[in-house]
Structure formats: structure tokens, C-alpha cells
Design a protein around this motif. Structure first.
Motif, short mmCIF file in Angstrom:
data_model
loop_
_atom_site.label_atom_id
_atom_site.label_comp_id
_atom_site.label_asym_id
_atom_site.label_seq_id
_atom_site.Cartn_x
_atom_site.Cartn_y
_atom_site.Cartn_z
N UNK A 153 0.83 -1.21 0.00
CA UNK A 153 0.00 0.00 0.00
C UNK A 153 0.86 1.25 0.00
N UNK A 154 1.91 1.26 0.83
CA UNK A 154 2.78 2.43 0.90
C UNK A 154 3.60 2.60 -0.38
N UNK A 155 4.05 1.50 -0.96
CA UNK A 155 4.84 1.59 -2.19
C UNK A 155 4.01 2.16 -3.33
N UNK A 156 2.78 1.68 -3.48
CA UNK A 156 1.91 2.21 -4.53
C UNK A 156 1.62 3.69 -4.30
N UNK A 157 1.42 4.06 -3.04
CA UNK A 157 1.17 5.47 -2.74
C UNK A 157 2.38 6.32 -3.10
N UNK A 176 7.84 1.99 6.01
CA UNK A 176 7.62 3.17 5.18
C UNK A 176 8.85 3.60 4.43
N UNK A 177 10.04 3.49 5.07
CA UNK A 177 11.27 3.87 4.39
C UNK A 177 11.54 2.96 3.20
N UNK A 178 11.41 1.65 3.42
CA UNK A 178 11.66 0.71 2.32
C UNK A 178 10.63 0.89 1.21
N UNK A 179 9.36 1.02 1.59
CA UNK A 179 8.30 1.18 0.58
C UNK A 179 8.43 2.52 -0.12
#
Length: 843
Positions: free
Chosen positions: A23-27, A332-335
Motif C-alpha cells: 500500500x505504501x509503495x503504490x502510494x 515506510x522507508x523501504x516502501x
């Protein structure tokens, strides 16, 4: 210590954090892509082509200005604002004499640029064709490779690219549609530019006299190129030119500043791209926040027992919050980094698609820097941390004993704070819908509309458990009749309402947002077309396949008994506000056009008067007899008297003036359409305009269909722009469903050990998915209907949103497919393991 524990948790629970990571990566990818579009609009380079050999270019001011001075508490504040005009502004040709006396200027070259489209089947290869006087060829420079310069009125020189594409040579004849009637010219020569810098345009060179006739601006020029003498630097020449032009509004450009002077559409596209990138980025950010919070809430819920045990062995509330916060920051950092890197090619692809759709010209070059990446990573980190903090509020506040009890069984009612926050958001969404119903312009309505959808969906997220339990109560009897799977599904809906609500939220958002995006343009377009259909009284309409209908074609049909009303469209500014305007032929206007006049009379429409829509009249406080000061498309100020007020502004624009007044101040003076009132047949009219290539005689219904096609082409840009946000929401739906099902492996194993078959468990999952889909469809459709109805009331005056049943069914079917696939696939994977092994495994 907490950071080390967070690292261990993430390392050993990779599967549990996978949903939040996706979800975070797509965002982050979506924010980066929108950021590159925004940056392209703000800093994108518009390289010059035609003016490559003129280091200094003088042009007219392409903006209208307003300066306000405020005196407050003994202080004076001056604020200056500027807005671009819609057409090209022209310079006085007399400035060339003044510039020729500037020290350091070796040569001063006046430039004429005007519409000139070659009427040939091969086309121009996607390049825009412009007409120029041969005198300005030195600005590039173009040099003849064969033939002679144009001297007579019917002489023409074409560029090498176009000549090769169309296989033309000196001596051939070519018909050109310019600002006047189409004319056939004899090709006298072929010119080639220095280098390969000309990539986005085709140049047709006329004799000086013919170019002035076609430009139709006596005593004016498009721009003036100034070439420095040997030993004079560009900076020194620019300063000298600026000094010579002091007291005028002329602008002096050098370097990359020359690009916007040459390509006005690219300069205007900057504003459009900033608006589009900002709208997409803002909407995607709101959607991302909603989705990520829901994903983290589900993740925390799945770890309820683990966190409860931590509290039970003396971990403090603060330590639990720190643990979850650091886990979120790690994920969050990785994504964020992965998503930001993926967003760069996505942004480039987006820009390419907008160019292909015609929303952005190719001359506005895509610009990328580190700022969108940093912004995406920062937004991802902040969003992840905030989502973790929000999701951990309850588990960090209640007593450890209560946490262990809630880990075993979900509490019966959501916290009062959650319910209150949901009701506040529901009230806020209702207020936004009410505000939307009184907004009467599209730029004002659009952001409010999408914000209302997100706010109402957020209220669904908070009130979700109550809504799921209510749905279970309503659907319970019907579900129980479907067999054991239905009874199990009903029990799960009641007992695990919070988990089910986490699935309802993204589905509701997907259906509500998709319906809003798909039906807002038809709502506006259908209302505009309906007004246009009702207001056109003509028997026939002249339509053109090329740039427009020449004035001579209308004059060919105009007789004592027949009326031909030419319609030319533009955009004007009243102050700094932009209004759609049209120019119409006043003679016999009542026979071809009826905009539903509510005050005044169209019989008073002359070169000194204007008719205005009711919307414009309300906004500008006008009535018949009022004075209206405006700026025409090319920046020319005009003061007109209001002759009439009409109701059908959506179909015909907000301002209507005399045709000749508007045509003199637009880049393309050809009529968009010609309305004909006559007793003659279609064949007779077609015979009369046969000598005008591309001009057709069609009934009003066909003209309406052509207008619908143009509106659809414009709508495709909006569909594509919001399509990525919807795709992100669809991914979130599948992601959330997969997370919801994957945590139930032990539950499925216990059901299998209790005697339930694999098929019965899968049927239970399908029943749950369909129940959730029904609830989400009801909520999403209700949100979309409320928002679209309010939009329709504000923009069209009637509560009649245009909803296509087949499209709506397709949206619901697609959402249902996502729900079933997102449930069935993880469910089948979860059922592969042996029940005994799963039930006895350590949690």
C-alpha cells in the motif's frame, strides 16, 4: 532497544507487513508520478526552434494584469497578479524601427506567424503547420536547398521535412487553408533549417504581401528577432533592447525564455499540467492516507494478541506506541524508496500519454529532479507513522487484562471516540455536498466533489463496524437459508465486524470514486448538449474537417431569404476571471439561434454590445444596459454594453458578441460552425460550398454527434488522469482482502477439524465477500449519487446526473470480481496446509 525489537519483528513477520508495504509503495509511486507532472508544469523546459538564430526575441505581453493596493494599520501592501490570455498578442510593427537603432543590433527581423494548414492527404506527420513571411526565414535560419524564394502572391516555399513526406517538388501546386478562403499556391522552392532542431512544426513561407494578408493584422507583427553585431554579447544586447522598449509592454526574451514566446500552447499547458498534477496528487494523497490507515489498522488488529502479551509482561503504552511507530517507519522507508523509484518511469509514461491524448504539447519537455522523490518518501514516512499512531491508540491506552480479553474476542461496540469522529466526518461530507450544490463553475466544483467522496468514505471507515453489524442483521435471515456456509458467514459478519469493515472501506471508495469520475463528465456534457440542441433553430449546419469554415463559404449561402450565422469561439477575461465566449453573425440571428433570452433582446447585438449568460450576469452583477469591461482573446481591451441575458450559458458559453469583433482578435478566425436557415435542400447547399475542401453540410443532429465526440475526447484526459488513482484503490482492495483472509488460517483449520469441508469454507468466504460487496455497493453508490446530484444541481440547475446503466453495472461487476478473486485465491492458499499442523502450530 525499541528500534532493535522493531527490526526483529519486521524480519520475522515479513508476511504480516507485506500488505502495508504494498500500500505504501503504490502510494509513493503515485505521489512521485504526480510530482513529476507538477514539476514539469512549474519548471518544464520549452525549447525554441524557429528562433534559434535570434538570441534576443521581442514579443507582446501574453498576460492581463491587476494590481491592488491595500492600506491597513498605517502600512501599504501592493499585490500584483497576472493571468495568461487565450490567443496570441501582437506587437506594433513600428517597434522594428526603434530596435534597428539599438547599439549592438546588427539585424532586426519582424516575424509573422499564422494559421496555414496544407490540404493534402499525407498530412504533416503530427507537426503543427504555421505560415510565415519568407523575410523571417533567417530567424532559424531556413535556407533554400532548391528553387527560388516566394515573390508573387501565389508563390510558396515549403520545408524539407514536409516536402519529403508529401513528395512535393518545385512546380507542384498545393492548396492551403489559412485564415481566409483556401487558396492553391505554386511551390517555388524547398527550404531546410540549420541543424535538426525543428521537430514539432512545419513551416510554409509566403511572400511578404501575402503573409500580411493572411495574418490579417495590419501594422502588427507576431514577434521581432534581434541579431547581435559581432562582439556584442546577448546579455548586453538584451539590456539595450529593454532600455529601448521602456514605456511599452513589450517583453524581451533570451535563451529558454524564447520557447514560450514561440509555442503559446506549451506555455498555456504549464498551467494545465500544474492544475492536473496538483489535483491528481492531492486526490491520490487523500486516498493513500485512507487506504494506508485502514491497512495498518488491519495489521495491528492481526497482532492484537502479541501486543496484548507485551502489555501483560510490563511493556508500557509508550513503548508499544514506539514499537509500532518504528516498525511503520522501517516499512515506510523501504516502501517509500521503492515506490519513489518506480514512480519515475510511471511519471514519464504519464507525460507521454498526456501528449498522445493532446492534453499536453510535445514541446513542453518532461522534467525530473530529486524533489518529487524526496516528497514521496517523506509523505510515505509521515503517512506510515501517522497510520501506526492512529491504529495503536486503543491498544496502547486500555489495561493489559482488557487487551487479552479483546485479543480472544472482538469487542461488541467501537470506541465512542471512533463513532464520534465518524459522525463528524459524515457531517463534514454532508456540508461539502451542500456546498457543491451551489457552486456553478467546473474549476470550483471539481476539487470539492472529489474531497466530498473521500470524506464520506472516511466516515464509512470509522462507522464501518456498526454498518457491517447492521448489514448482518438485515441480510442474516437470507444468508442462513443458503446453508452452512451462509450461517458461518453471518456469524463472522457479526463477530468480526471490525475486520470486515476494513474490507468495506476500500471497496466503498473504489465504487464511489469510479462512479463519480465516470459520470461527472456525461452529466455536464449531456446538459450542455441538451441546451445546444434546444437552442439551435437552424435547418442545416456547416461543419469542417479542418481548422474551420471560411467566411466565404457562409457568404456563399447568405441571400435575402437565407440566413447563415457564423460562430467563432474563444476565451476572454473579465478582470482576471476567464469566461468562454463566442462571436455570432447578428443578421437574422433569431432564425438560427435561441439561447432562451430572459432579459433584453438579441436584436440589440452589435459591435458595441454583448449578450451574457445568467451565470455571468449573477457573478458580474450585470443586466441589460450595464457596461462590461473585458479583455479579448489577444489582450485587446473592450468596453461593451449588455444587450441581453440568456439562460442557456452551459450550451453556448457565458458571453456572446458580434462575429466580426471576435474574429479580429483570435488566432483562428474560421468559424467553428455555420448555422443555416434555408428552404434549400442539403444537396443544393453542398453544391454551393463544394469548392471549400473539408466543409460538409449536415443536419443539426449530426453536428450534435460531432460535438459529443469532441466532448468524449476531452473527457478521456480526465478519465486517464483519475484512472491511476482508481487503479491504486483497486490494488488496495485486493491487498486488504488478501490480508484479511490470510490471518484466518487457524480459524479455517479449526473449522476443518470441526467437520467443515474445504468446499464449505470456500463457500463461506464467497458469501462473506458478496455480503461485503453488497454493503460497499450500497454505500459507494449512495455517496456517488449524492455527490453527482449536488454537482448536477449546481452546474446544470437540475438534479439529473447522467448515469449509464451498463457502465454502472460494469463498475459493480469489476468490484465484485476483485472482491471474489481477492478472497478466493488467498483462501485456497490458506486451505492447502493440513488442518492439524496449522491448529497445533505456535502463533
Amino acid at each position: 532497544m525499541m528500534l532493535r525489537y522493531a527490526l526483529r519483528t519486521v524480519r520475522h513477520r515479513k508476511g504480516g507487513f507485506l500488505g502495508a508495504f504494498l500500500a505504501l509503495m503504490c502510494a509513493a509511486a503515485l505521489i512521485t508520478a504526480c510530482g513529476t507532472l507538477l514539476e514539469t508544469g512549474l519548471r518544464g523546459t520549452i525549447g525554441t526552434e524557429r528562433y534559434a538564430a535570434a538570441p534576443v526575441v521581442v514579443s507582446a505581453d501574453q498576460n492581463v494584469h491587476r494590481t491592488t493596493v491595500k492600506h491597513k494599520k498605517g502600512k501599504t501592501k501592493t499585490k500584483h497578479k497576472a493571468k495568461p490570455i487565450a490567443e496570441r498578442a501582437w506587437l506594433s510593427e513600428n517597434l522594428t524601427t526603434r530596435l534597428s537603432r539599438v547599439p549592438g543590433a546588427e539585424r532586426v527581423i519582424p516575424e509573422l506567424t499564422f494559421l496555414a494548414e496544407p490540404l493534402i492527404s499525407t498530412g504533416t506527420g503530427g507537426r503543427t503547420a504555421y505560415g510565415h513571411a519568407w523575410d523571417s526565414a533567417a530567424l532559424t535560419p531556413y535556407t533554400l536547398t532548391t528553387g527560388t524564394p516566394p515573390r508573387a502572391q501565389d508563390d510558396l516555399v515549403i520545408d524539407r521535412y514536409f516536402a519529403d513526406r508529401a513528395r512535393l517538388k518545385p512546380g507542384d501546386r498545393l492548396t492551403v487553408q489559412s485564415t481566409q478562403s483556401p487558396r492553391t499556391y505554386r511551390i517555388t522552392g524547398i527550404a531546410a533549417p540549420a541543424g535538426d532542431g525543428i521537430r514539432h512544426q512545419t513551416s510554409l513561407f509566403f511572400s511578404t504581401a501575402e503573409a500580411r494578408r493572411l495574418a490579417a493584422h495590419p501594422g502588427q507583427v507576431t514577434a521581432i528577432g534581434v541579431v547581435p553585431a559581432e562582439g556584442t554579447s546577448t546579455a548586453d544586447l538584451k539590456a539595450a533592447v529593454a532600455k529601448a522598449l521602456r514605456g511599452t509592454t513589450a517583453q524581451v526574451s533570451t535563451g529558454d525564455e524564447r520557447g514560450p514566446v514561440e509555442f503559446l500552447d506549451a506555455a498555456a499547458a504549464r498551467i494545465k499540467l500544474v492544475s492536473m498534477g496538483g489535483a491528481m496528487g492531492g486526490t491520490s494523497l487523500l486516498v493513500a492516507v485512507l487506504v494506508v490507515v485502514g491497512t495498518f489498522a488491519l495489521s495491528v488488529q492481526q497482532r492484537h494478541r502479541e501486543l496484548a502479551l507485551l502489555r501483560a509482561i510490563a511493556a508500557t503504552s509508550g513503548q508499544v506506541r514506539k514499537l509500532l511507530g518504528r516498525e511503520a517507519l522501517l516499512v515506510g522507508a523501504a516502501a517509500g524508496v521503492a515506490g519513489a523509484l518506480a514512480g519515475l518511469p510511471l511519471g514519464s509514461w504519464l507525460h507521454g500519454r498526456f501528449v498522445a491524448l493532446g492534453a499536453v504539447p510535445a514541446t513542453l519537455q518532461h522534467t525530473v529532479s530529486v524533489f518529487p522523490l524526496f516528497a514521496a518518501v517523506a509523505a510515505t514516512l509521515i503517512g506510515a507513522w501517522a497510520a501506526a499512531r492512529i491504529s495503536s491508540r486503543r491498544i496502547a491506552r486500555i489495561r493489559p487484562a482488557e487487551e487479552l480479553a479483546e485479543a480472544a474476542a472482538e469487542r461488541g461496540r467501537p470506541a465512542w471516540g471512533r463513532i464520534l469522529a465518524g459522525l463528524v466526518l459524515l457531517a463534514g461530507g454532508t456540508v461539502l455536498v451542500a456546498v457543491l450544490s451551489v457552486l456553478r463553475t467546473e474549476p470550483a466544483s471539481t476539487p470539492v466533489m472529489f474531497l466530498a467522496v473521500v470524506v464520506l468514505s472516511s466516515s464509512v471507515a470509522l462507522l464501518g463496524p456498526l454498518l457491517v453489524r447492521a448489514a448482518a442483521a438485515v441480510l442474516g435471515a437470507a444468508l442462513r437459508r443458503t446453508g452452512p456456509g451462509g450461517r458461518l458467514a453471518t456469524a463472522n459478519l457479526r463477530g468480526n465486524a471490525t475486520r470486515m469493515a476494513s474490507v468495506v472501506t476500500p471497496l466503498t471508495l473504489l465504487i464511489g470514486m469510479t462512479c463519480t469520475v465516470l459520470f461527472v463528465q456525461p452529466t455536464l456534457g449531456d446538459a450542455a448538449r441538451a441546451q445546444a440542441r434546444e437552442g439551435i433553430r437552424a435547418d442545416w449546419v456547416l461543419a469542417a474537417e479542418g481548422p474551420g469554415v471560411p467566411a466565404q463559404a457562409a457568404r456563399q449561402l447568405r441571400t435575402d431569404r437565407d440566413v447563415a450565422t457564423e460562430v467563432v469561439r474563444t476565451t476572454v477575461r473579465v478582470g482576471l476571471d476567464k469566461y468562454a465566449a463566442q462571436g455570432v453573425t447578428p443578421a437574422g440571428l433569431a432564425r438560427t439561434w435561441d439561447p432562451d433570452v430572459t432579459a433584453g433582446s438579441l436584436a440589440e447585438l452589435t459591435h458595441d454590445t454583448v449578450a451574457v449568460s445568467e451565470l455571468a450576469a449573477d457573478q458580474l452583477h450585470l443586466k441589460p444596459g450595464s457596461t462590461l469591461k473585458l479583455t479579448l482573446g489577444d489582450g485587446t481591451p473592450a468596453t461593451l454594453t449588455v444587450a441581453a441575458v440568456y439562460a442557456k450559458g452551459l450550451g453556448f458559453g457565458d458571453l456572446t458578441m458580434a462575429h466580426d469583433l471576435v474574429a479580429r482578435h483570435v488566432d483562428n478566425p474560421l468559424a467553428a460552425t455555420v448555422l443555416v436557415s434555408t428552404a434549400r435542400s442539403q444537396e443544393e447547399l453542398a453544391a454551393a460550398v463544394r469548392k471549400f475542401p473539408g466543409v460538409r453540410v449536415v443536419p443539426p443532429a449530426t453536428a450534435d454527434s460531432l460535438q459529443a465526440e469532441r466532448l468524449q475526447a476531452n473527457a478521456e484526459v480526465n478519465y486517464f488522469a483519475m484512472g491511476l488513482v482508481l487503479a491504486f484503490t483497486a490494488i488496495a482492495v485486493v491487498n486488504t482482502l488478501a490480508m484479511s483472509v490470510s490471518e484466518r488460517v487457524r480459524e479455517f483449520a479449526l473449522l476443518r477439524l470441526a467437520g467443515a469441508t474445504r468446499r464449505q469454507v470456500l463457500r463461506m468466504l464467497r458469501t462473506e465477500a458478496l455480503a461485503v460487496l453488497l454493503l460497499a455497493t450500497t454505500l459507494g453508490s449512495g455517496i456517488a449519487l449524492a455527490v453527482l446530484t449536488a454537482f448536477s444541481i449546481g452546474m446544470t440547475g437540475s438534479a439529473a446526473p447522467a448515469v449509464t446503466p451498463l457502465v454502472y453495472v460494469t463498475v459493480v461487476a469489476a468490484a465484485g470480481l476483485l472482491a471474489l478473486v481477492g478472497t478466493a485465491l488467498p483462501g485456497r492458499v490458506a486451505l492447502k496446509a493440513r488442518p492439524v499442523m496449522v491448529a497445533t502450530a505456535r502463533e
